[in-house]
Design an enzyme around this catalytic site. Structure first.
Site, PDB file in Angstrom:
ATOM      1  N   CYS A 279      36.320  42.668  36.498  1.00  0.00           N
ATOM      2  CA  CYS A 279      36.210  41.246  36.143  1.00  0.00           C
ATOM      3  C   CYS A 279      35.081  40.954  35.173  1.00  0.00           C
ATOM      4  O   CYS A 279      34.902  39.807  34.761  1.00  0.00           O
ATOM      5  CB  CYS A 279      36.047  40.425  37.416  1.00  0.00           C
TER       6      CYS A 279
ATOM      7  N   HIS B 217      30.224  32.939  37.791  1.00  0.00           N
ATOM      8  CA  HIS B 217      31.365  33.809  38.081  1.00  0.00           C
ATOM      9  C   HIS B 217      32.230  33.107  39.130  1.00  0.00           C
ATOM     10  O   HIS B 217      33.448  33.089  39.013  1.00  0.00           O
ATOM     11  CB  HIS B 217      30.871  35.164  38.557  1.00  0.00           C
TER      12      HIS B 217
ATOM     13  N   GLU C 254      25.978  34.863  44.479  1.00  0.00           N
ATOM     14  CA  GLU C 254      25.652  34.397  43.129  1.00  0.00           C
ATOM     15  C   GLU C 254      24.609  33.280  43.200  1.00  0.00           C
ATOM     16  O   GLU C 254      23.683  33.225  42.379  1.00  0.00           O
ATOM     17  CB  GLU C 254      26.903  33.907  42.390  1.00  0.00           C
TER      18      GLU C 254
ATOM     19  N   LYS D 239      36.838  28.527  37.258  1.00  0.00           N
ATOM     20  CA  LYS D 239      37.909  29.223  37.996  1.00  0.00           C
ATOM     21  C   LYS D 239      38.558  28.293  39.014  1.00  0.00           C
ATOM     22  O   LYS D 239      39.662  28.576  39.491  1.00  0.00           O
ATOM     23  CB  LYS D 239      37.366  30.470  38.691  1.00  0.00           C
TER      24      LYS D 239
ATOM     25  N   HIS E 172      41.394  33.029  38.566  1.00  0.00           N
ATOM     26  CA  HIS E 172      40.567  34.162  38.123  1.00  0.00           C
ATOM     27  C   HIS E 172      41.403  35.063  37.224  1.00  0.00           C
ATOM     28  O   HIS E 172      42.329  35.720  37.686  1.00  0.00           O
ATOM     29  CB  HIS E 172      40.070  34.921  39.353  1.00  0.00           C
TER      30      HIS E 172
ATOM     31  N   PHE F 122      34.364  44.354  40.344  1.00  0.00           N
ATOM     32  CA  PHE F 122      34.456  45.440  41.326  1.00  0.00           C
ATOM     33  C   PHE F 122      33.825  46.700  40.731  1.00  0.00           C
ATOM     34  O   PHE F 122      33.985  46.985  39.540  1.00  0.00           O
ATOM     35  CB  PHE F 122      35.915  45.737  41.679  1.00  0.00           C
TER      36      PHE F 122
END
Length: 411
Positions: A163, A303, A314, A335, A340, A399
């Site tokens: 991502c 994010h 975050e 998002k 996403h 990830f």
């Protein structure tokens, strides 16, 4: 001496609209692009909704025969590039194409083609697999097809860091321009992962929201009721140029790219570092690169995926970097509207930051209904905010522990 780098063109294919004007109008209006999955029968799935791109007709942007030989993610990339070049008013006949490059991000590449051709193999045998299977599937083909279409002979590569892919792509394109290896870079990301296998895989990980009764309310970053992310698709492309090159052709300038930081959690394949140290290091490095103190940042496009762990950590990382200023910052996650876009998310969110600077509007985090005591910043709940923005920061975390942070400055 390093070159200054500016953004001169934007192109977007998104779940909330195709084209910059439609996209920005819907993002600032707080419109959700999430709905029931139509690309395959999802009735047996735990999650039956996604953020799909609607009304995309590839032949508006490319030849029908060529479109048939491209995966959906490549079609998106070419279409968004076509719009970005037009937006930049960049006549490629008048530039040195040896010094125009492409760096794209994609986390998965042509997974739809992979699934289709695997079905062909099982049903009809190896002799019926398409000769276009491999060049349609491989993740670098978005960047490759852009270069082939526009005869661009500069640096051409694809970044795959889950991502964080397209934030890394934009950052790496920025570096090439800074260091004088190119005059113009086409960058961003593309992803088309709304397929039976991809959705099943993310469902098996328990990563997706299961709010099937209210899909448009499922993506709710930083809200206490968040239960997972919503998978999306699309592409976002930025035209970056050295300031000197942009001025020479009297280009309209949206914003300046000011800084880029990148780090790794080095912790776990999917879970973020429990101290938020990798994310905070990425932001610190971007600020240092930009030569900016933390209190100069006005807006963070988070994010913010709407996962219980990710949003909390975050928030921890932002507070770690910004201290008391964290509470004066505007932090929103788009998002909540787009879902996403995985490897294309950072590119789309870079576009959001650039437009926030250009128009002086901070988009909202929609579906923010119940505050989470562990997420206690200003998430611009539910309504856009018209305020001057001088510096905007965009975070992307993937990830594998990949982190990338981009900083843009008003020009």
């Amino acid at each position: 001496m390093s070159n200054r780098v500016v953004v001169t063109g934007l192109g977007i294919i998104s779940p909330v609209g195709i084209g910059i004007e439609t996209f920005w109008a819907n993002i600032t209006a707080g419109k959700s692009g999430v709905g029931a999955i139509t690309r395959f029968d999802a009735s047996a799935y735990d999650t039956r909704f996604a953020a799909e791109v609607k009304d995309f007709e590839p032949t508006r942007f490319m030849d029908k025969k060529e479109a048939r030989r491209m995966d959906r993610f490549t079609q998106f990339a070419l279409a968004a590039t076509s719009m970005a070049l037009e937006d930049a008013n960049l006549n490629l006949e008048e530039v040195d194409r040896d010094r125009v490059g492409v760096i794209l991000g994609s986390g998965i590449g042509g997974i739809e083609t992979l699934e289709e051709q695997h079905r062909v193999l099982l049903k009809r045998g190896p002799g019926r697999v398409s000769p276009f299977f491999i060049p349609m599937m491989i993740a670098n083909m978005g960047a490759g097809q852009i270069a082939i279409t526009h005869q661009l002979r500069g640096c051409n590569l694809t970044v795959t860091s889950a991502c964080a892919s397209s934030s890394h792509a934009v950052g790496d394109a920025f570096r090439l321009l800074q260091w004088g290896y190119a005059d113009v870079m086409i960058t961003g990301g593309s992803e088309a992962p709304i397929t039976p296998l991809a959705v099943a895989g993310f469902s098996a990980m328990k990563a997706l929201s299961t709010r099937n009764e209210q899909p448009e309310k499922a993506s709710r970053p930083f809200d206490a009721g968040r239960d997972g992310f919503v998978i999306g698709e699309g592409a976002a492309i930025l035209v970056l140029e050295t300031l000197e090159h942009a001025r020479r052709r009297n280009a309209r300038i949206y914003a300046e790219v000011a800084g880029y930081g990148t780090s790794c959690d080095a912790y776990h394949i999917t879970a973020p570092d429990p101290e938020g140290s990798g994310a905070s290091l990425s932001m610190e490095l971007a600020l240092k690169d930009a030569g900016l103190p933390p209190e100069k940042v006005d807006y963070i496009n988070a994010h913010g995926t709407s996962t219980p762990l990710g949003d909390r950590l975050e928030t921890v990382a932002i507070k770690r970097v910004f201290g008391e200023h964290a509470y004066r910052l505007a932090v929103s996650s788009t998002k909540s509207m787009t879902g996403h876009l995985l490897g294309a998310a950072g590119g789309l969110e870079a576009v959001v930051c650039v437009l926030a600077l250009y128009h002086g509007i901070i988009p909202p985090t929609i579906n923010y209904e119940e505050p989470d005591p562990e997420c206690d910043l200003d998430y611009v709940p539910n309504q856009a905010r018209r305020v001057p923005v001088e510096v905007a920061l965009s975070n992307s975390f993937g990830f594998g522990g990949h982190n990338a942070t981009l900083i843009f400055r008003k020009f």
